[in-house]
Design an enzyme around this catalytic site. Structure first.
Site, mmCIF file in Angstrom:
data_model
loop_
_atom_site.group_PDB
_atom_site.id
_atom_site.type_symbol
_atom_site.label_atom_id
_atom_site.label_comp_id
_atom_site.label_asym_id
_atom_site.label_seq_id
_atom_site.Cartn_x
_atom_site.Cartn_y
_atom_site.Cartn_z
ATOM 1 N N GLY A 1 58.932 1.894 -4.166
ATOM 2 C CA GLY A 1 57.736 2.719 -3.984
ATOM 3 C C GLY A 1 56.605 2.526 -4.980
ATOM 4 C CD GLU B 1 59.767 7.428 -8.485
ATOM 5 O OE1 GLU B 1 59.401 6.379 -7.931
ATOM 6 O OE2 GLU B 1 60.918 7.880 -8.415
ATOM 7 C CG ASP C 1 60.591 15.149 -2.506
ATOM 8 O OD1 ASP C 1 60.634 16.383 -2.595
ATOM 9 O OD2 ASP C 1 60.513 14.558 -1.420
HETATM 10 C C1 PRP Z 1 61.645 7.832 -3.055
HETATM 11 C C2 PRP Z 1 60.553 7.803 -4.086
HETATM 12 C C3 PRP Z 1 61.235 8.292 -5.332
HETATM 13 C C4 PRP Z 1 62.255 9.255 -4.803
HETATM 14 C C5 PRP Z 1 61.758 10.650 -4.993
HETATM 15 O O1 PRP Z 1 62.355 6.650 -3.170
HETATM 16 O O2 PRP Z 1 60.043 6.500 -4.258
HETATM 17 O O3 PRP Z 1 61.879 7.252 -6.012
HETATM 18 O O4 PRP Z 1 62.431 8.962 -3.418
HETATM 19 O O5 PRP Z 1 62.674 11.572 -4.536
HETATM 20 P P1 PRP Z 1 63.453 12.576 -5.482
HETATM 21 O O6 PRP Z 1 62.480 13.107 -6.501
HETATM 22 O O7 PRP Z 1 63.890 13.635 -4.504
HETATM 23 O O8 PRP Z 1 64.620 11.864 -6.109
HETATM 24 P P2 PRP Z 1 63.268 6.022 -2.013
HETATM 25 O O9 PRP Z 1 64.707 6.320 -2.347
HETATM 26 O O10 PRP Z 1 62.763 6.468 -0.680
HETATM 27 O O11 PRP Z 1 63.077 4.473 -2.233
HETATM 28 P P3 PRP Z 1 61.732 3.547 -2.222
HETATM 29 O O12 PRP Z 1 61.078 3.731 -3.568
HETATM 30 O O13 PRP Z 1 62.287 2.177 -2.034
HETATM 31 O O14 PRP Z 1 60.839 3.998 -1.085
#
Ligand code: PRP
Length: 182
Positions: free
Chosen positions: A52, A107, A111
């Protein structure tokens, strides 16, 4: 709701553009200046969490006016589930030594904060001189994260956001803006 003919959207309509290119560019410049001022000395390693963060990281590091190195982390957390399991593990570990360096973890979005909390725990034991987080977007609902996000681009609305690195089933990461998907 805005209709857009952007061919990158594959016919999907976006509800609205939450942060457009200009807003993101301006904020990245401000964050770069803040980060430059925050690290007057020492070695700085900017660690991007894939996938991301890749667009934001590329823009951000070009606004930091001091020497730095870049590396990446790949964490596996969600697996097949739609909600983070909390079982975050590193599937790519940075080659670079972290000991004695300022580490800035980048990051795309905070979330629940689970991913970052686990990563902070994993990285802290490696003896960095400092360990901070820079997130483009922060939903401000991160009950799981027990560490301040020192550098925040924008407070994020609780909508499904895509673009500028953020995906929906791997689509839309290449949008130059952040949009909420209908
Ligand atoms: C998403 C985003 C953060 C994480 C946030 O990653 O990029 O790393 O989720 O969520 P959280 O605060 O609830 O832990 P994802 O796992 O979708 O992978 P990506 O970065 O490859 O899209």
């Amino acid at each position: 709701m805005i209709e857009t003919n952007d061919p990158r959207l594959m016919g999907r309509a976006v509800e609205r553009i939450a942060f457009d290119e200009t807003a993101i560019r301006d904020r990245a410049r401000e964050l770069g200046a803040e980060i430059t001022a925050a690290y007057p000395d020492g070695e700085l390693l900017v660690l991007g969490l894939l996938k991301g963060s890749f667009v934001f990281l590329a823009d951000l590091v070009r606004q930091i006016q001091r020497p730095l190195h870049v590396d990446f982390l790949v964490a596996s957390s969600y697996g097949e589930a739609t909600v983070s399991s909390g079982n975050v593990r590193l599937v790519y570990d940075p080659e670079t030594k972290l000991e004695g360096k300022h580490i800035l973890l980048v990051e795309d979005i905070v979330d629940s904060g689970r991913t970052l909390q686990k990563l902070m725990e994993l990285l802290r034991v490696r003896g960095p001189r400092s360990l901070e987080i820079c997130a483009l977007l922060h939903k401000r609902i991160a009950t799981e994260l027990h560490h301040e996000v020192r550098f925040v681009g924008f407070d994020a609305p609780s909508e499904f956001l895509v673009g500028y690195g953020l995906d929906h089933a791997e689509d839309f990461r290449h949008l130059p803006y952040v949009a909420s998907l209908r």
